[in-house]
Write a protein that holds these residues in place. Structure first.
Motif, PDB file in Angstrom:
ATOM      1  N   ALA A  68       0.846  -1.189   0.000  1.00 24.33           N
ATOM      2  CA  ALA A  68       0.000   0.000   0.000  1.00 24.33           C
ATOM      3  C   ALA A  68       0.880   1.236   0.000  1.00 24.33           C
ATOM      4  O   ALA A  68       1.858   1.311   0.752  1.00 24.33           O
ATOM      5  CB  ALA A  68      -0.902   0.004   1.228  1.00 24.33           C
ATOM      6  N   ILE A  69       0.536   2.202  -0.845  1.00 21.86           N
ATOM      7  CA  ILE A  69       1.312   3.440  -0.944  1.00 21.86           C
ATOM      8  C   ILE A  69       0.343   4.610  -0.899  1.00 21.86           C
ATOM      9  O   ILE A  69      -0.496   4.781  -1.795  1.00 21.86           O
ATOM     10  CB  ILE A  69       2.140   3.475  -2.247  1.00 21.86           C
ATOM     11  CG1 ILE A  69       3.042   2.231  -2.325  1.00 21.86           C
ATOM     12  CG2 ILE A  69       2.969   4.748  -2.330  1.00 21.86           C
ATOM     13  CD1 ILE A  69       3.687   2.021  -3.664  1.00 21.86           C
ATOM     14  N   ALA A  70       0.410   5.396   0.163  1.00 24.17           N
ATOM     15  CA  ALA A  70      -0.512   6.515   0.332  1.00 24.17           C
ATOM     16  C   ALA A  70      -0.202   7.614  -0.686  1.00 24.17           C
ATOM     17  O   ALA A  70       0.957   7.799  -1.092  1.00 24.17           O
ATOM     18  CB  ALA A  70      -0.392   7.062   1.761  1.00 24.17           C
ATOM     19  N   PRO A  71      -1.225   8.354  -1.120  1.00 17.20           N
ATOM     20  CA  PRO A  71      -2.629   8.182  -0.749  1.00 17.20           C
ATOM     21  C   PRO A  71      -3.387   7.317  -1.771  1.00 17.20           C
ATOM     22  O   PRO A  71      -3.482   7.674  -2.944  1.00 17.20           O
ATOM     23  CB  PRO A  71      -3.168   9.620  -0.774  1.00 17.20           C
ATOM     24  CG  PRO A  71      -2.354  10.303  -1.854  1.00 17.20           C
ATOM     25  CD  PRO A  71      -0.997   9.624  -1.853  1.00 17.20           C
ATOM     26  N   GLY A  72      -3.890   6.197  -1.348  1.00 16.42           N
ATOM     27  CA  GLY A  72      -4.802   5.403  -2.160  1.00 16.42           C
ATOM     28  C   GLY A  72      -4.206   4.536  -3.242  1.00 16.42           C
ATOM     29  O   GLY A  72      -4.940   4.020  -4.078  1.00 16.42           O
ATOM     30  N   GLY A  73      -2.895   4.358  -3.283  1.00 13.69           N
ATOM     31  CA  GLY A  73      -2.289   3.532  -4.316  1.00 13.69           C
ATOM     32  C   GLY A  73      -1.828   2.193  -3.777  1.00 13.69           C
ATOM     33  O   GLY A  73      -1.662   2.018  -2.570  1.00 13.69           O
ATOM     34  N   SER A  74      -1.618   1.239  -4.676  1.00 13.94           N
ATOM     35  CA  SER A  74      -1.100  -0.062  -4.259  1.00 13.94           C
ATOM     36  C   SER A  74      -0.515  -0.785  -5.461  1.00 13.94           C
ATOM     37  O   SER A  74      -0.828  -0.477  -6.616  1.00 13.94           O
ATOM     38  CB  SER A  74      -2.195  -0.912  -3.613  1.00 13.94           C
ATOM     39  OG  SER A  74      -3.258  -1.159  -4.526  1.00 13.94           O
ATOM     40  N   MET A  75       0.317  -1.769  -5.186  1.00 14.42           N
ATOM     41  CA  MET A  75       0.908  -2.587  -6.225  1.00 14.42           C
ATOM     42  C   MET A  75       1.203  -3.959  -5.625  1.00 14.42           C
ATOM     43  O   MET A  75       1.374  -4.100  -4.418  1.00 14.42           O
ATOM     44  CB  MET A  75       2.205  -1.968  -6.742  1.00 14.42           C
ATOM     45  CG  MET A  75       3.278  -1.775  -5.673  1.00 14.42           C
ATOM     46  SD  MET A  75       4.815  -1.048  -6.302  1.00 14.42           S
ATOM     47  CE  MET A  75       5.405  -2.399  -7.311  1.00 14.42           C
TER      48      MET A  75
END
Length: 280
Positions: A68-75
């Motif tokens: 999870a990578i703020a704000p609201g991202g992911s991989m």
């Protein structure tokens, strides 16, 4: 009695003196329920965190590795329990990019053509299970809905997990391990197969790590838009009008059929994609 009264008076004066010098009574230790809420709250403060493990939801068990990578991202990646299929994804600014040997929801030939490429859909989106549940793990609010809301009556014990001392908070539904620190972080979430599902999750075994290791997330370069047919291989729809008879020869006789190609910007693979209809 006078001696006792004098002693009590001296003790009271000494206690007041300590308070005046800044010695306050120690705060009571937080309850297990409070520790659990604090660990989830700290997750929201991290610029990133990684989740690895397995879960079962509306689909059979899958292995996931998501950051999870703020704000609201992911991989991350999703692998089925047979490890025969693996799907990589990037979720960024409301758009989900996929890459894998087999892409869900696509015809077999098109899926083969796009294998290994990054794709997205600007028209319909590409959110399907188990991707939907996996992305929830990368959103602290959604994670709390699945594993914190309604949890109470936690009992607390200490244990060593992977060589680290943790506090294990558990009730009949699940067990959550947090770091043994004044400001705890999530370490592990476990939910048995016979536990009641919450927000779609049933059997769960997830490890949390790498807090605030990342702060940026880039979209993949040269991603193919499934919503733009001009970027896909040639596709010839069926022609409704009657074909034009072709001249007959001693060996064959057929019809000429012309089909428009609304796509075709990407070169088709003759081995896996149909060609334009021609003589029969």
């Amino acid at each position: 009695m006078r001696g006792l009264g004098k002693a009590l008076a001296v003790f009271a004066a000494f206690t007041i003196s300590l308070g005046a010098c800044g010695f306050a009574p120690a705060k009571p230790a937080p309850s297990p329920d409070q520790q659990l809420r604090l660990a989830f709250k700290n997750l929201e403060k991290s610029s990133s965190y990684r989740v690895q493990g397995t879960f079962t939801s509306t689909v059979p068990r899958v292995d996931v590795d998501v950051t999870a990578i703020a704000p609201g991202g992911s991989m991350g990646s999703i692998t089925d329990d047979t490890r025969a299929a693996k799907l990589e994804f990037i979720s960024r600014q409301g758009r989900i990019y996929l890459s894998g040997s087999s892409l869900p929801g696509l015809p077999g030939k098109l899926s083969q053509y796009l294998a290994g490429k990054w794709v997205y859909n600007s028209v319909a989106g590409t959110a399907v299970e188990p991707l939907i549940s996996t992305v929830k793990l990368a959103a602290p609010a959604s994670l709390a809905d699945a594993f914190l809301r309604g949890q109470s009556g936690m009992a607390s014990t200490t244990a060593n997990v992977a060589g680290k001392r943790v506090i294990q908070l558990s009730n009949r539904a699940e067990k959550v391990s947090i770091s043994d620190a004044a400001s705890p972080q999530l370490a592990k979430i476990e939910r048995s197969v016979d536990a009641s599902p919450q927000d779609g999750f049933t059997q769960v075994n997830l490890d949390f790590s790498e807090f605030s290791w990342r702060s940026t997330l880039a979209a993949p370069a040269n991603a193919v838009d499934l919503g733009d047919p001009t970027g896909l291989p040639a596709r010839y729809p069926a022609v409704q009008r009657r074909p034009t008879p072709a001249a007959c020869t001693p060996v064959r006789c057929g019809d000429n059929v012309t089909g428009p190609d609304p796509a075709g910007r990407a070169a088709p693979d003759p081995a896996t994609h149909p060609r334009a209809p021609g003589r029969r």
